[in-house]
Design a protein around this motif. Structure first.
Motif, PDB file in Angstrom:
ATOM      1  N   SER A   1      -4.396  15.480  -1.319  1.00 16.27           N
ATOM      2  CA  SER A   1      -4.730  16.172  -0.070  1.00 16.27           C
ATOM      3  C   SER A   1      -3.503  16.622   0.719  1.00 16.27           C
ATOM      4  N   VAL A   2      -2.309  16.162   0.341  1.00 19.74           N
ATOM      5  CA  VAL A   2      -1.099  16.624   1.034  1.00 19.74           C
ATOM      6  C   VAL A   2      -0.319  17.621   0.179  1.00 19.74           C
ATOM      7  N   GLY A   3      -0.902  18.054  -0.951  1.00 17.60           N
ATOM      8  CA  GLY A   3      -0.299  19.107  -1.753  1.00 17.60           C
ATOM      9  C   GLY A   3       0.553  18.649  -2.916  1.00 17.60           C
ATOM     10  N   THR A   4       0.662  17.347  -3.150  1.00 13.83           N
ATOM     11  CA  THR A   4       1.456  16.849  -4.276  1.00 13.83           C
ATOM     12  C   THR A   4       0.644  16.944  -5.559  1.00 13.83           C
ATOM     13  N   ARG A   5       1.256  17.493  -6.586  1.00 10.03           N
ATOM     14  CA  ARG A   5       0.627  17.547  -7.899  1.00 10.03           C
ATOM     15  C   ARG A   5       1.368  16.626  -8.860  1.00 10.03           C
ATOM     16  N   VAL A   6       0.600  15.945  -9.706  1.00 10.39           N
ATOM     17  CA  VAL A   6       1.194  15.085 -10.728  1.00 10.39           C
ATOM     18  C   VAL A   6       0.618  15.454 -12.080  1.00 10.39           C
ATOM     19  N   GLU A   7       1.403  15.232 -13.120  1.00 14.45           N
ATOM     20  CA  GLU A   7       0.971  15.497 -14.482  1.00 14.45           C
ATOM     21  C   GLU A   7       1.247  14.276 -15.329  1.00 14.45           C
ATOM     22  N   LEU A   8       0.672  14.241 -16.528  1.00 16.36           N
ATOM     23  CA  LEU A   8       0.925  13.129 -17.431  1.00 16.36           C
ATOM     24  C   LEU A   8       2.385  13.144 -17.872  1.00 16.36           C
ATOM     25  N   CYS A   9       2.984  11.964 -17.927  1.00 12.13           N
ATOM     26  CA  CYS A   9       4.354  11.811 -18.410  1.00 12.13           C
ATOM     27  C   CYS A   9       4.254  11.342 -19.862  1.00 12.13           C
ATOM     28  N   LEU A  10       4.542  12.229 -20.806  1.00 10.31           N
ATOM     29  CA  LEU A  10       4.287  11.963 -22.223  1.00 10.31           C
ATOM     30  C   LEU A  10       5.569  12.053 -23.040  1.00 10.31           C
ATOM     31  N   ASP A  11       6.557  11.267 -22.648  1.00 11.23           N
ATOM     32  CA  ASP A  11       7.834  11.228 -23.354  1.00 11.23           C
ATOM     33  C   ASP A  11       8.260   9.777 -23.483  1.00 11.23           C
ATOM     34  N   PHE A  12       8.195   9.242 -24.702  1.00 10.38           N
ATOM     35  CA  PHE A  12       8.521   7.829 -24.892  1.00 10.38           C
ATOM     36  C   PHE A  12       9.981   7.531 -24.556  1.00 10.38           C
ATOM     37  N   GLU A  13      10.854   8.507 -24.735  1.00  7.43           N
ATOM     38  CA  GLU A  13      12.264   8.284 -24.471  1.00  7.43           C
ATOM     39  C   GLU A  13      12.587   8.311 -22.982  1.00  7.43           C
ATOM     40  N   ASN A  14      11.613   8.717 -22.157  1.00  6.45           N
ATOM     41  CA  ASN A  14      11.827   8.819 -20.719  1.00  6.45           C
ATOM     42  C   ASN A  14      11.411   7.510 -20.048  1.00  6.45           C
ATOM     43  N   PRO A  15      12.354   6.738 -19.494  1.00  8.07           N
ATOM     44  CA  PRO A  15      11.986   5.443 -18.903  1.00  8.07           C
ATOM     45  C   PRO A  15      11.055   5.568 -17.703  1.00  8.07           C
ATOM     46  N   TYR A  16      11.029   6.749 -17.056  1.00  7.69           N
ATOM     47  CA  TYR A  16      10.160   6.922 -15.904  1.00  7.69           C
ATOM     48  C   TYR A  16       8.698   7.103 -16.297  1.00  7.69           C
ATOM     49  N   CYS A  17       8.436   7.326 -17.589  1.00  5.49           N
ATOM     50  CA  CYS A  17       7.046   7.424 -18.052  1.00  5.49           C
ATOM     51  C   CYS A  17       6.404   6.048 -18.192  1.00  5.49           C
ATOM     52  N   GLY A  18       7.216   5.003 -18.294  1.00  7.59           N
ATOM     53  CA  GLY A  18       6.678   3.648 -18.275  1.00  7.59           C
ATOM     54  C   GLY A  18       6.127   3.144 -19.583  1.00  7.59           C
ATOM     55  N   PHE A  19       6.327   3.850 -20.696  1.00 11.26           N
ATOM     56  CA  PHE A  19       5.825   3.351 -21.971  1.00 11.26           C
ATOM     57  C   PHE A  19       6.686   2.185 -22.447  1.00 11.26           C
ATOM     58  N   ALA A  20       6.027   1.202 -23.053  1.00 12.62           N
ATOM     59  CA  ALA A  20       6.708   0.046 -23.612  1.00 12.62           C
ATOM     60  C   ALA A  20       6.493   0.020 -25.110  1.00 12.62           C
ATOM     61  N   ALA A  21       7.240  -0.825 -25.783  1.00 11.30           N
ATOM     62  CA  ALA A  21       7.111  -0.950 -27.234  1.00 11.30           C
ATOM     63  C   ALA A  21       5.667  -1.286 -27.596  1.00 11.30           C
ATOM     64  N   GLY A  22       5.142  -0.566 -28.565  1.00 11.66           N
ATOM     65  CA  GLY A  22       3.764  -0.797 -28.988  1.00 11.66           C
ATOM     66  C   GLY A  22       2.768   0.164 -28.392  1.00 11.66           C
ATOM     67  N   ASP A  23       3.163   0.893 -27.335  1.00 13.71           N
ATOM     68  CA  ASP A  23       2.231   1.835 -26.710  1.00 13.71           C
ATOM     69  C   ASP A  23       1.999   3.068 -27.575  1.00 13.71           C
ATOM     70  N   ILE A  24       3.053   3.513 -28.261  1.00 12.60           N
ATOM     71  CA  ILE A  24       2.959   4.686 -29.127  1.00 12.60           C
ATOM     72  C   ILE A  24       2.906   4.196 -30.569  1.00 12.60           C
ATOM     73  N   PRO A  25       1.948   4.663 -31.381  1.00 11.18           N
ATOM     74  CA  PRO A  25       1.861   4.177 -32.767  1.00 11.18           C
ATOM     75  C   PRO A  25       3.188   4.253 -33.510  1.00 11.18           C
ATOM     76  N   ASN A  26       3.906   5.368 -33.368  1.00  6.10           N
ATOM     77  CA  ASN A  26       5.215   5.520 -34.001  1.00  6.10           C
ATOM     78  C   ASN A  26       6.195   5.948 -32.926  1.00  6.10           C
ATOM     79  N   ASP A  27       6.934   4.974 -32.378  1.00  5.81           N
ATOM     80  CA  ASP A  27       7.808   5.301 -31.258  1.00  5.81           C
ATOM     81  C   ASP A  27       9.109   5.967 -31.695  1.00  5.81           C
ATOM     82  N   GLU A  28       9.234   6.275 -32.983  1.00  6.93           N
ATOM     83  CA  GLU A  28      10.397   7.015 -33.460  1.00  6.93           C
ATOM     84  C   GLU A  28      10.076   8.495 -33.646  1.00  6.93           C
ATOM     85  N   ALA A  29       8.843   8.884 -33.363  1.00  2.00           N
ATOM     86  CA  ALA A  29       8.420  10.277 -33.484  1.00  2.00           C
ATOM     87  C   ALA A  29       7.895  10.755 -32.141  1.00  2.00           C
ATOM     88  N   PRO A  30       7.933  12.072 -31.885  1.00  2.00           N
ATOM     89  CA  PRO A  30       7.406  12.595 -30.610  1.00  2.00           C
ATOM     90  C   PRO A  30       5.916  12.299 -30.466  1.00  2.00           C
TER      91      PRO A  30
END
Length: 652
Positions: free
Chosen positions: A72-101
């Motif tokens: 309601s204040v105009g902020t838009r957010v999108e999914l953060c889908l980059d395992f190499e990006n620490p700000y996306c918050g993914f941990a080991a085991g979240d991605i089936p193959n964390d060595e691939a995109p």
């Protein structure tokens, strides 16, 4: 629709290499569910916060989720889908193959977040209260197309607080009360709305506006993000001006302003493919986007990549492409101004070609006219065939004599394509005044031929004489065909105790209780499978009674199985999947079945691990992160509809 939703453990601040909290679906459709014990009558959301999220962007067909959500204040957010990006918050085991995109569906996380905020209050004596606020992208059952859901969640989990008391919690989006049980535990979960593909109902949740790191507290949020999930920080954004988490009651008065927060501020606009119409060897493509650079991706041997045209500030895009050979079945539209590129894949369709549709009523005749671009025969639904006219593309007409015309005429061609138009009344006299209504004759009551003999004895007849019934099921018994019956009396003579809607009705409903309930804390002790026998005795006004008539109800249990991939990694994950099938039932049960899972590991006490919903395809799933703190090697699974099985659990 599969809706197997694993339970969720307490969240914690996340960075790469840390344990990621799972937030899983606990509701279906537009629901707010409180997970409470029988004693928790006061567990409820007290102060709500609707309207915090106001808009949703077009779906990106690369993964099937909206390109963005806006608050309601105009902020838009999108999914953060980059395992190499620490700000996306993914941990080991979240991605089936964390060595691939990350790619959908083969290497895609089971859950991702538009926003996730969490914090913990440490309670005296080692207990704690955990808050989770989030807008989550997840899957109703598994990572596959069509199972995508987005829901807003607020959840508070309490462990080790004062027993049997009411606690009041406040957080940035409202407040709630939670009753604790004898162990001092309590929980409230509200999810709105996990409906597959229906991404707008999440706007009705109590989440929003999106929280952000407080700019007055160092360090500043990473550029382009709400915060860093790897460190706790003060936040801002509460519509109530309350950017804390607190608890009062039960001798407690505690608060914290430190939150773990993640969310990527959207730079993407997305793209929505509207229509792709086939016209000869051309395809007319329509799309919408707030972006400025859209193109249709080429297909080898058919057509080249083609830019789309737009009018300034219109959000409309159009292109006409010429193809070679057979017509393509789908068109892919890309917003190349987005990073990563947003895509929309739409089917190529044929226009119905019905034009010039008119329907007029003159008080006597309903005149219908329409033309077919492709020379197809036309029919007015419920009325009749239209005259084809002089040429194949000429206007086809018909006049139908009717006294009560429909309010709308639907015309379809020989391919099944349809078009409709409101009926326009162009003439006719006023409807004449009606005559006085004729009073209905009195109801003569039931007539029997031959008439019953007043001296004949009463005879009880009950149907069905024999039937099958499942736990939690109902059936109507019918004694209305009994002879000389002035009174009815039903009694149960054997079997599992059941509930009768009335024991003096000619047609009562019998309801069998469930074999087990999700509120159970120990395995169901029910052992009887004895036939349920119901007896009917009818009586006459003179006090005489009939001999009893009997109905036999045979209990049917469902068949419960556990899949061979059952596993438990201590402090990481407990996962159990299986089926629960009721013989002869192919559709969804109302209400649906549930399974209750107990730990039966040798040497350990039998304890309840959790419950799971059996979906319309008879599948169920329980996932806990991190799960039981002691190794589970065997389980017992009981269904609410009578099925029981045991299984081993692998330590992997």
């Amino acid at each position: 629709m599969k809706l197997n939703h694993p339970a969720s453990s307490a969240p914690r601040a996340r960075s790469r290499g840390s344990q990621k909290p799972r937030i899983a679906l606990m509701a279906i459709g537009l629901l707010a569910l409180a997970t409470i014990t029988p004693a928790q009558a006061a567990t409820e959301v007290v102060e709500k916060n609707p309207g915090g999220i106001v808009a949703v962007g077009p779906v990106n067909t690369d993964h099937g989720y909206p390109s963005w959500y806006q608050d309601s204040v105009g902020t838009r957010v999108e999914l953060c889908l980059d395992f190499e990006n620490p700000y996306c918050g993914f941990a080991a085991g979240d991605i089936p193959n964390d060595e691939a995109p990350i790619s959908f569906p083969d290497n895609f996380p089971e859950e991702a977040f538009y926003m996730l905020a969490s914090t913990t209050l440490d309670l005296p004596g080692g207990g704690r209260a955990v808050l989770v606020l989030g807008l989550e992208a997840a899957f109703a059952n598994q990572v596959q197309a069509g199972d995508q859901v987005v829901f807003g969640r607020q959840r508070v989990t309490v462990r080790g607080a004062a027993p049997n008391t009411t606690l009041t919690f406040k957080h940035p989006y409202g407040s709630m009360t939670i009753d604790t049980d004898a162990a001092g535990d309590g929980k409230l979960v509200e999810d709105i709305s996990p409906a597959q593909g229906n991404f707008t109902t999440a706007l009705k949740s109590n989440i929003g506006p999106f929280l952000k790191w407080d700019p007055d507290t160092a360090p500043a949020a990473p550029e382009g993000y709400l915060g860093d999930p790897g460190q706790e920080h003060t936040v801002t954004g509460s519509p109530f001006g309350y950017n804390q988490f607190s608890v009062t009651g039960g001798g407690l008065n505690l608060s914290t302003d430190q939150f773990s927060l993640q969310g990527k501020i959207s730079t993407n606009k997305g793209v929505e493919g509207k229509k792709a119409l086939l016209e000869g060897n051309m395809i007319d493509v329509f799309a919408s986007s707030e972006g400025t650079q859209l193109q249709i991706e080429g297909q080898a041997g058919k057509f080249v990549t083609t830019p789309m045209e737009t009018d300034p500030a219109s959000n409309r895009f159009y292109a006409r492409i010429k193809f070679e050979g057979d017509a393509p079945t789908q068109i892919k539209i890309s917003n190349i101004g987005d990073k990563p590129v947003s895509n929309s894949v739409i089917d190529v369709t044929k226009p119905h070609g019905i034009s010039g549709l008119e329907a007029t009523y003159d008080g006597t005749l309903l005149n219908v006219a329409a033309a077919s671009r492709f020379g197809n025969a036309l029919t007015a639904e419920g009325l009749g065939v239209l005259d084809p006219g002089a040429t194949t593309q000429a206007t086809q007409r018909a006049a139908f004599a009717v006294s009560a015309p429909p309010e709308r005429v639907i015309v379809k061609d020989s391919t099944g394509a349809k078009a409709s138009v409101d009926v326009s009344v162009v003439g006719g006299e006023a409807t004449p005044e009606g005559q006085a209504p004729i009073a209905p004759a009195p109801d003569p009551g039931p007539v029997q031929d031959p008439a019953p003999d007043p001296a004949a004895p009463a005879i009880a007849r009950a149907t069905p004489e024999s039937a099958s019934i499942n736990y939690g099921g109902s059936i109507v018994l019918d004694g209305s065909t009994s002879s000389g019956a002035d009174t009815y009396k039903w009694t149960q003579v054997s079997g599992m105790p059941v509930t009768l809607s009335s024991d003096t009705s000619a047609t009562p409903t019998v309801t069998v209780p469930y074999f087990a309930n999700t509120s159970d804390t120990a395995p169901s002790p029910v052992t009887t499978t004895e036939v349920i026998k119901m007896q009917l005795v009818v009586g006459k006004e003179d006090g005489s009674e009939s001999e009893p008539a009997t109905v036999e109800l045979n209990l049917v249990s469902d068949n419960v199985t556990v899949a061979s991939d059952a596993r438990h990694r201590v402090n990481k994950e407990f996962r159990l999947t299986g089926t629960a099938t009721l013989p002869g039932v192919t559709g969804a049960l109302t209400p649906g079945s549930r399974v209750i899972i107990y730990n039966t590991t040798p040497g350990a006490p039998v304890e309840k691990i959790g419950t799971a919903v059996v979906d319309a395809t008879n599948n169920w799933q329980l996932k806990l992160k991190p799960g039981p703190s002691r190794q589970v090697t065997s389980v017992m699974v009981q269904s609410t509809r009578g099925g029981v099985t045991s299984a081993t659990v692998a330590a992997r």
